[in-house]
Design an enzyme around this catalytic site. Structure first.
Site, PDB file in Angstrom:
ATOM      1  N   ASP A   1       0.691  -1.251  -0.172  1.00 63.26           N
ATOM      2  CA  ASP A   1       0.236   0.064   0.324  1.00 63.26           C
ATOM      3  C   ASP A   1       0.889   1.204   0.099  1.00 63.26           C
ATOM      4  O   ASP A   1       1.817   1.230   0.212  1.00 63.26           O
ATOM      5  CB  ASP A   1      -0.851   0.235   1.375  1.00 63.26           C
ATOM      6  CG  ASP A   1      -2.186  -1.475   1.407  1.00 63.26           C
ATOM      7  OD1 ASP A   1      -1.836  -1.813   0.694  1.00 63.26           O
ATOM      8  OD2 ASP A   1      -2.460  -1.177   2.350  1.00 63.26           O
ATOM      9  N   ARG A   2       1.009   2.573  -1.171  1.00 72.52           N
ATOM     10  CA  ARG A   2       0.882   3.927  -0.625  1.00 72.52           C
ATOM     11  C   ARG A   2       1.343   3.955   0.494  1.00 72.52           C
ATOM     12  O   ARG A   2       2.927   4.170   0.905  1.00 72.52           O
ATOM     13  CB  ARG A   2      -0.068   4.710  -0.926  1.00 72.52           C
ATOM     14  CG  ARG A   2       1.102   6.108  -0.686  1.00 72.52           C
ATOM     15  CD  ARG A   2      -0.554   7.228  -1.602  1.00 72.52           C
ATOM     16  NE  ARG A   2      -0.320   8.267  -1.542  1.00 72.52           N
ATOM     17  CZ  ARG A   2      -0.210   9.047  -0.200  1.00 72.52           C
ATOM     18  NH1 ARG A   2      -0.828   8.315   1.262  1.00 72.52           N
ATOM     19  NH2 ARG A   2       0.037  10.289   0.186  1.00 72.52           N
TER      20      ARG A   2
END
Length: 324
Positions: A159-160
């Site tokens: 995930d970012r």
């Protein structure tokens, strides 16, 4: 009527040695653009500037970063600073890959320590800095003799908001074998998460527990992506995570717990959803009920597997102890 201010810069290359176009721009642009900082001209921005057709050499548009400049070359750069410098999302991390970010590398694989708040690959907007582009730029700058961008294969994603170890391939020859490792989950993936000690799902150091559920996306495509418990007949996929509470610690002035998370499956937002389902949302994970923080405190600590008879076991240092 106000018009967007554009900048045109003329550069003269007089050196007797041959130099790449992107190297010239990286060296000459920062001090010559009013109001800019050298860090604004990352390798990826220089590359995109060239690929966008904004650079001419001797009156001819050149769209190849590795184009070789000869003596008495005249280079013209034309762009709009407002569009060029302020295209990223407000809270994206400013990051440029360096040798210290490489955890392990051989002829086929490269493991990086991904920072938080930085996407792994290009997003739908098509203009945000990302780890994949940063890696390609780094490898190309390290081997300037290459005529085309070096290969970097994306095998999995974080995930970012998540930091930690992530793998890219450097050779297409190993892609199938690596892909099978992730599809079959024939590997070890361990994460570290921080939750508030006052969370509803009361646990303490030494506790162990497992979360299993069928899960999937529970929001529409037009809404922010959110995953949760979803029955198998509605498209949910099986997921399982083992958790172990390691110890207490203080993060951003709050009493928290450090939890080790071992994945048996690799579903989107799996750890975030599983901890939230136990009343233990990750500190900083406002999407799943956590308190707002400087970052989402989830870190991919270890990735281990065997590929073609060779064992890989790579860990990424974690900075939760310094409470960034």
């Amino acid at each position: 009527m106000n018009r967007k201010k554009s900048i045109m810069k003329d550069l003269k290359f007089n050196s007797s040695r041959v130099e790449r176009l992107d190297e010239l721009l990286r060296r000459e642009l920062p001090p010559q653009v009013s109001g800019s900082k050298a860090s604004d001209f990352s390798n990826s921005k220089i590359r995109r500037l060239i690929l966008a057709g904004a650079v001419q050499v001797n009156g001819r548009t050149v769209m190849r970063p590795a184009f070789e400049l000869r003596v008495n070359s005249f280079v013209t750069v034309h762009f709009e600073p407002e569009k060029f410098f302020y295209e990223k999302q407000p809270d994206d991390l400013q990051f440029e890959l360096s040798p210290s970010d490489i955890l392990f590398e051989d002829e086929n694989l490269i493991f990086l320590n991904k920072p938080p708040r930085f996407p792994v690959e290009q997003t739908i907007t098509g203009n945000r800095s990302n780890l994949h582009d940063s890696l390609v730029d780094f490898l190309w700058h390290r081997s300037p003799e290459l005529r085309n961008p070096p290969y970097a294969g994306i095998m999995h994603r974080l995930d970012r908001e998540t930091s930690g170890v992530i793998l890219f391939t450097k050779s297409r020859a190993v892609n199938t074998a690596v892909s099978e490792l992730f599809q079959k989950h024939d590997l070890t993936k361990r994460y570290l998460a921080v939750v508030e000690a006052s969370a509803k799902g009361a646990v303490e150091a030494g506790d162990v527990f497992t979360v299993e559920m069928y899960m999937g996306r529970v929001t529409g495509k037009s809404q922010q992506g959110r995953w949760g418990k979803l029955s198998e007949d509605r498209g949910g996929q099986y997921s399982k995570t083992d958790f172990r509470v390691l110890r207490s610690l203080t993060v951003e002035g709050r009493q928290c717990l450090l939890i080790e998370c071992t994945l048996y499956t690799g579903r989107t937002h799996q750890i975030r959803v599983h901890l939230a389902s136990r009343g233990l949302p990750i500190f900083g994970d406002t999407l799943y009920g956590g308190r707002s923080a400087k970052r989402l405190y989830l870190h991919a600590e270890q990735l281990a597997f065997t590929l073609n008879g060779k064992k890989y076991d790579v860990s990424a240092p974690v900075n939760f102890l310094i409470c960034e």
